[in-house]
Write an enzyme that holds these catalytic residues in place. Structure first.
Site, PDB file in Angstrom:
ATOM      1  N   LYS A  12       0.421  -3.631  -0.569  1.00 33.80           N
ATOM      2  CA  LYS A  12       0.224  -5.088  -0.480  1.00 33.80           C
ATOM      3  C   LYS A  12      -1.254  -5.401  -0.478  1.00 33.80           C
ATOM      4  O   LYS A  12      -2.109  -4.585  -0.125  1.00 33.80           O
ATOM      5  CB  LYS A  12       0.892  -5.664   0.782  1.00 33.80           C
ATOM      6  CG  LYS A  12       0.367  -5.115   2.120  1.00 33.80           C
ATOM      7  CD  LYS A  12      -0.865  -5.793   2.653  1.00 33.80           C
ATOM      8  CE  LYS A  12      -1.329  -5.195   3.983  1.00 33.80           C
ATOM      9  NZ  LYS A  12      -2.701  -5.625   4.355  1.00 33.80           N
ATOM     10  N   ASP A 139       3.380  -5.316   9.530  1.00 38.99           N
ATOM     11  CA  ASP A 139       3.424  -5.328   8.072  1.00 38.99           C
ATOM     12  C   ASP A 139       4.710  -4.741   7.502  1.00 38.99           C
ATOM     13  O   ASP A 139       4.957  -4.859   6.297  1.00 38.99           O
ATOM     14  CB  ASP A 139       2.241  -4.542   7.495  1.00 38.99           C
ATOM     15  CG  ASP A 139       0.914  -5.256   7.663  1.00 38.99           C
ATOM     16  OD1 ASP A 139       0.913  -6.454   7.999  1.00 38.99           O
ATOM     17  OD2 ASP A 139      -0.130  -4.603   7.471  1.00 38.99           O
TER      18      ASP A 139
END
Length: 308
Positions: A12, A139
């Site tokens: 990401k 996350d």
């Protein structure tokens, strides 16, 4: 108990990371706009006599092979919830930079969770998997879902975001890692005595994602942790400058760093920027990638154009 299951999971980039003041529990409220990018780890779960972790690929020697690894913690959490013996061999094929601010460890946790669910036939719902992900780390839920999302709370509460096109990136991999807790600690030090505003998502950034406009996105990128990362690793400023001078539309530290991200207008410019970054000597690798990318998925992987 089935045969081996392989799950691919993306890295990401945080196209916005707005950070609030430290909470009493030590965490920070965030407005964290995640965008999954096409750099992937693969985690394979296979039947075994006991829980075992192995790892291959770049920086594999830096990956812990004990129960501190998020992949192992994911397997243990799923096994406990469903009363399964966590006898599984998890092999991590690394391609996401380690300790690089791209959620590589979180990605492995999400991938292991999906792989073990498929291997053991636990039949966990998406919501159950996301709940376990949130217990593992801020996350990890996004690594499961992929695409684009706004993360609030400490980043684990996700709202999907519409993306209207493909964005091209180059990621410069630094030598060594940066500790996320250390970067947040430096953020606290740098902001002590100041009023830290409540984090909110940027309307301009969300509009740029919806429209697929790279130029508009370039003007809206932000990372509240970047000053802290640069304070701990001043040499990253040279990497950011090298990529910008080579033609990137915008540059920022990815998450807590030390990987740096460069938004470029197209694939050809991406190759030029990657070559220039390598030639600059300010990073040890430069990796082009596109976004958005799908979240953790079991082989065979499905892409927008069909089976990968």
């Amino acid at each position: 108990m089935g045969t081996a299951v392989t799950v691919r999971v993306p890295a990401k980039v945080n196209v916005q990371l707005a950070v609030g003041a430290a909470r009493p529990d030590g965490f920070h409220d965030l407005a964290n706009v995640f965008l999954a990018v096409g750099l992937y780890d693969e985690v394979t779960a296979a039947p075994a006599d006991a829980l075992r972790i192995t790892c291959s690929g770049p920086d594999a020697a830096q990956v812990p092979l004990d129960t501190t690894n998020l992949a192992a913690r994911a397997a243990l959490a799923l096994a406990e919830r469903y009363g399964v013996t966590p006898a599984v061999h998890l092999h991590i094929a690394k391609d996401i930079p380690v300790a690089g601010g791209m959620a590589g460890g979180s990605a492995d946790g999400a991938a292991a969770l999906v792989a073990c669910d498929a291997l053991w036939g636990t039949g966990a719902s998406r919501d159950e998997l996301l709940a376990i992900c949130a217990e593992l780390g801020s996350d990890v839920p996004f690594s499961l879902v992929g695409g684009a999302a706004l993360g609030t709370g400490r980043g684990e509460k996700l709202t999907p975001i519409e993306v209207g096109g493909t964005f091209h990136w180059v990621f410069a991999v630094a030598d060594g890692g940066l500790s996320t807790p250390a970067v947040y600690g430096e953020f606290d030090r740098l902001t002590v005595g100041t009023e830290v505003p409540e984090p909110t998502a940027s309307p301009a950034l969300l509009a740029a994602l919806r429209s697929g406009d790279s130029g508009a996105l370039a003007g809206a990128l932000s990372n509240g942790l970047q000053p802290a990362a640069l304070s701990l690793r001043p040499s990253l400023a040279d990497t950011l400058a090298a990529g910008t001078e080579a033609g990137a539309l915008a540059a920022l530290v990815s998450g807590s760093g030390p990987t740096t991200a460069f938004l470029v207008p197209d694939e050809e410019t991406g190759r030029k920027v990657a070559d220039a970054l390598l030639a600059s000597g300010t990073c040890r690798d430069a990796r082009p990638a596109v976004s958005p990318a799908p979240g953790a998925s079991v082989r065979p992987w499905v892409t927008a154009s069909g089976t990968a």
